[in-house]
Write a protein that holds these residues in place. Structure first.
Motif, mmCIF file in Angstrom:
data_model
loop_
_atom_site.group_PDB
_atom_site.id
_atom_site.type_symbol
_atom_site.label_atom_id
_atom_site.label_comp_id
_atom_site.label_asym_id
_atom_site.label_seq_id
_atom_site.Cartn_x
_atom_site.Cartn_y
_atom_site.Cartn_z
ATOM 1 N N GLY A 249 -102.189 -105.401 -60.386
ATOM 2 C CA GLY A 249 -103.112 -104.295 -60.617
ATOM 3 C C GLY A 249 -103.804 -103.792 -59.374
ATOM 4 O O GLY A 249 -104.530 -102.787 -59.434
ATOM 5 N N GLN A 250 -103.620 -104.434 -58.222
ATOM 6 C CA GLN A 250 -104.282 -104.028 -56.973
ATOM 7 C C GLN A 250 -103.318 -103.142 -56.180
ATOM 8 O O GLN A 250 -102.235 -103.575 -55.798
ATOM 9 N N TRP A 251 -103.727 -101.911 -55.903
ATOM 10 C CA TRP A 251 -102.836 -100.983 -55.213
ATOM 11 C C TRP A 251 -102.532 -101.433 -53.786
ATOM 12 O O TRP A 251 -101.445 -101.179 -53.260
ATOM 13 N N GLY A 252 -103.499 -102.099 -53.117
ATOM 14 C CA GLY A 252 -103.265 -102.562 -51.750
ATOM 15 C C GLY A 252 -102.151 -103.598 -51.695
ATOM 16 O O GLY A 252 -101.260 -103.535 -50.830
ATOM 17 N N ALA A 253 -102.190 -104.567 -52.625
ATOM 18 C CA ALA A 253 -101.133 -105.580 -52.676
ATOM 19 C C ALA A 253 -99.800 -104.946 -53.056
ATOM 20 O O ALA A 253 -98.743 -105.327 -52.541
ATOM 21 N N ALA B 99 -98.258 -102.676 -63.007
ATOM 22 C CA ALA B 99 -99.566 -103.326 -63.145
ATOM 23 C C ALA B 99 -100.688 -102.465 -62.577
ATOM 24 O O ALA B 99 -101.836 -102.538 -63.043
ATOM 25 N N VAL B 100 -100.398 -101.656 -61.551
ATOM 26 C CA VAL B 100 -101.409 -100.739 -61.016
ATOM 27 C C VAL B 100 -101.719 -99.639 -62.028
ATOM 28 O O VAL B 100 -102.880 -99.244 -62.220
ATOM 29 N N ALA B 101 -100.657 -99.155 -62.697
ATOM 30 C CA ALA B 101 -100.846 -98.064 -63.654
ATOM 31 C C ALA B 101 -101.443 -98.534 -64.969
ATOM 32 O O ALA B 101 -102.206 -97.797 -65.614
ATOM 33 N N GLU B 102 -101.113 -99.746 -65.377
ATOM 34 C CA GLU B 102 -101.547 -100.254 -66.676
ATOM 35 C C GLU B 102 -101.824 -101.761 -66.561
ATOM 36 O O GLU B 102 -100.972 -102.521 -66.098
ATOM 37 N N PRO B 103 -103.003 -102.216 -66.945
ATOM 38 C CA PRO B 103 -103.316 -103.654 -66.862
ATOM 39 C C PRO B 103 -102.293 -104.488 -67.644
ATOM 40 O O PRO B 103 -101.844 -104.094 -68.720
ATOM 41 N N VAL B 104 -101.927 -105.646 -67.096
ATOM 42 C CA VAL B 104 -100.948 -106.529 -67.739
ATOM 43 C C VAL B 104 -101.626 -107.825 -68.142
ATOM 44 O O VAL B 104 -102.659 -108.224 -67.584
ATOM 45 N N ASN B 105 -101.034 -108.475 -69.106
ATOM 46 C CA ASN B 105 -101.540 -109.768 -69.571
ATOM 47 C C ASN B 105 -101.354 -110.812 -68.476
ATOM 48 O O ASN B 105 -100.228 -111.007 -67.999
ATOM 49 N N PRO B 106 -102.413 -111.509 -68.039
ATOM 50 C CA PRO B 106 -102.262 -112.513 -66.969
ATOM 51 C C PRO B 106 -101.247 -113.599 -67.310
ATOM 52 O O PRO B 106 -100.528 -114.086 -66.429
ATOM 53 N N GLN B 107 -101.182 -113.989 -68.595
ATOM 54 C CA GLN B 107 -100.225 -115.017 -68.991
ATOM 55 C C GLN B 107 -98.788 -114.507 -68.812
ATOM 56 O O GLN B 107 -97.911 -115.235 -68.340
ATOM 57 N N PHE B 108 -98.573 -113.247 -69.182
ATOM 58 C CA PHE B 108 -97.245 -112.648 -68.993
ATOM 59 C C PHE B 108 -96.898 -112.576 -67.500
ATOM 60 O O PHE B 108 -95.760 -112.844 -67.108
ATOM 61 N N ALA B 109 -97.893 -112.229 -66.675
ATOM 62 C CA ALA B 109 -97.649 -112.130 -65.235
ATOM 63 C C ALA B 109 -97.233 -113.473 -64.656
ATOM 64 O O ALA B 109 -96.305 -113.554 -63.835
ATOM 65 N N LEU B 110 -97.894 -114.551 -65.067
ATOM 66 C CA LEU B 110 -97.542 -115.886 -64.563
ATOM 67 C C LEU B 110 -96.152 -116.300 -65.033
ATOM 68 O O LEU B 110 -95.374 -116.889 -64.277
#
Length: 412
Positions: free
Chosen positions: A146-150, A212-223
């Motif tokens: 979700g961080q555009w810099g990263a 993830a930048v455009a739309e928040p994602v589930n942290p569990q799904f990300a991991l």
């Protein structure tokens, strides 16, 4: 995530880098680039390990292990490009109908140092300025989702990785049609597969960070996604290492076969060069010492042995009775491998004749010629001779010698 498979691939890459350490000597761009691939991949893998990551992250630069890992991965992927374009040859771009990916790959390889410098500078600036590093990350992509810099930083890193992977995959797929051995084809298939998976890896990573930048994602799904993607990452390294090493197994198999032939041929070579020392370049030593001699390559040593055996056999013709070959052939007529058996019996009987002081002014008939194409084929023939030679006792050889002498004597 760093699991046992990751450690295994890291250890394998490190072993390959150490094994090919001699390639860093100047003058061989092809081997040096391959070594750089292994070294860069090994370094990138170890920088992902928890122990090294945590140690580096205790420095004043948060997530330093991530930046260094991406440096190593960038260097290794450009080294892969250098490796594959060196295989294609420096004149590939001069062909009139050369496909544009080949031309572009050769241009990119020639510009590799500038590309590497530009990418490292961009990554470093973005990493130190726009990437949120307020806390150390355990999994960089999920922690910065979700961080555009990263996302921008990861895009710069993955652009070179994706483009180079696609180019290498294309070049290896093209080379697959020209591969002339099964092992080379298998190796190219594995390397092509690794590059295709590398492109998939890049697309997944870039797709995720920008979604993830455009739309928040589930942290569990990300991991969970990161676990699968990093497993794919390790598989890419494993396939590439296997693909590069597989063609080399042909050379290793050839060396092993040559070594085994030397081992099996030693008794025959030793007996002949001991009886006729002037045909050998050195006095024969113990079998293990001779077959592990480092003063010359195995194939050269085998070629020398076959020549020395041939020279010794030629000199034995002055000691063998004229009828010795005929008697030897009659004696082994029912043998499963009759012609090598006849030669083995002839050699052993001729050695007995020499030991007894028998000598003829006119050399006896030479042994029959064989349709042998090269020195290795000749060595394989001599191994068959040695197999029978080892079973012949001195008393049997002397009996054949005496029968040949009697057969040659005129009857009253």
């Amino acid at each position: 995530m760093f699991h046992l498979f990751s450690y295994t691939i890291g250890a394998a890459m490190t072993t390959l880098a150490i094994w090919r350490l001699s390639a860093i000597a100047p003058g061989d761009t092809h081997r040096r680039a391959l070594w750089a691939c292994y070294a860069g991949c090994a370094l990138a893998l170890w920088l992902r390990s928890p122990a090294i990551r945590d140690w580096l992250n205790r420095s004043s630069i948060t997530d330093l292990s991530v930046l260094l890992m991406h440096y190593a991965a960038t260097a290794s992927i450009l080294a892969i490009l250098t490796y594959v374009t060196s295989v294609e040859g420096p004149g590939a771009s001069a062909a009139a109908a050369e496909p544009w990916p080949v031309t572009f790959a050769l241009w990119l390889q020639r510009a590799a140092n500038r590309v590497l410098l530009v990418q490292i500078v961009l990554m470093t600036v973005l990493f130190l300025t726009v990437v949120d590093r307020s806390a150390p990350s355990h999994a960089f992509v999920p922690d910065h989702a979700g961080q555009w810099g990263a996302a921008l930083y990861m895009t710069v890193f993955h652009i070179c990785l994706g483009v180079t992977s696609a180019l290498c995959g294309y070049l290896w797929a093209s080379a697959l049609r020209r591969a002339d051995t099964p092992l080379l084809r298998a190796g190219l298939i594995l390397m092509c597969t690794s590059m295709c998976l590398s492109v998939v890896y890049v697309l997944i990573q870039l797709g995720f960070v920008w979604v993830a930048v455009a739309e928040p994602v589930n942290p569990q799904f990300a991991l969970q996604l990161d676990t699968y993607v990093e497993g794919l990452h390790d598989g890419i390294f494993g396939l590439f290492a296997a693909g590069v090493c597989l063609p080399a197994t042909s050379g290793a198999a050839t060396r092993l076969a040559t070594w085994r032939t030397l081992w099996r041929l030693h008794p025959l070579w030793r007996d002949l060069t001991t009886a006729i020392p002037d045909v050998a370049w050195h006095a024969p030593g113990p079998r293990l010492h001779e077959v592990t001699r480092l003063s010359m390559p195995l194939d050269v040593q085998l070629d020398r042995w076959t020549q020395e055996i041939a020279d010794a056999v030629d000199q034995l013709r002055h000691h063998a009775p004229p009828m010795l070959l005929t008697v030897a052939e009659d004696t082994v007529a029912g043998h499963d491998d009759a012609q090598p058996a006849a030669e083995a019996l002839w050699i052993k009987a001729a050695l007995c004749a020499m030991a007894d002081g028998a000598r003829n002014d006119i050399a006896s008939t030479a042994l029959p010629t064989k349709p042998i194409a090269n020195s290795y084929a000749e060595a394989c023939w001599l191994v068959r001779v040695q197999t029978v030679y080892a079973t012949i006792t001195p008393s049997q050889a002397r009996e054949v010698f005496r029968a040949a002498v009697m057969a040659h004597e005129p009857t009253g």
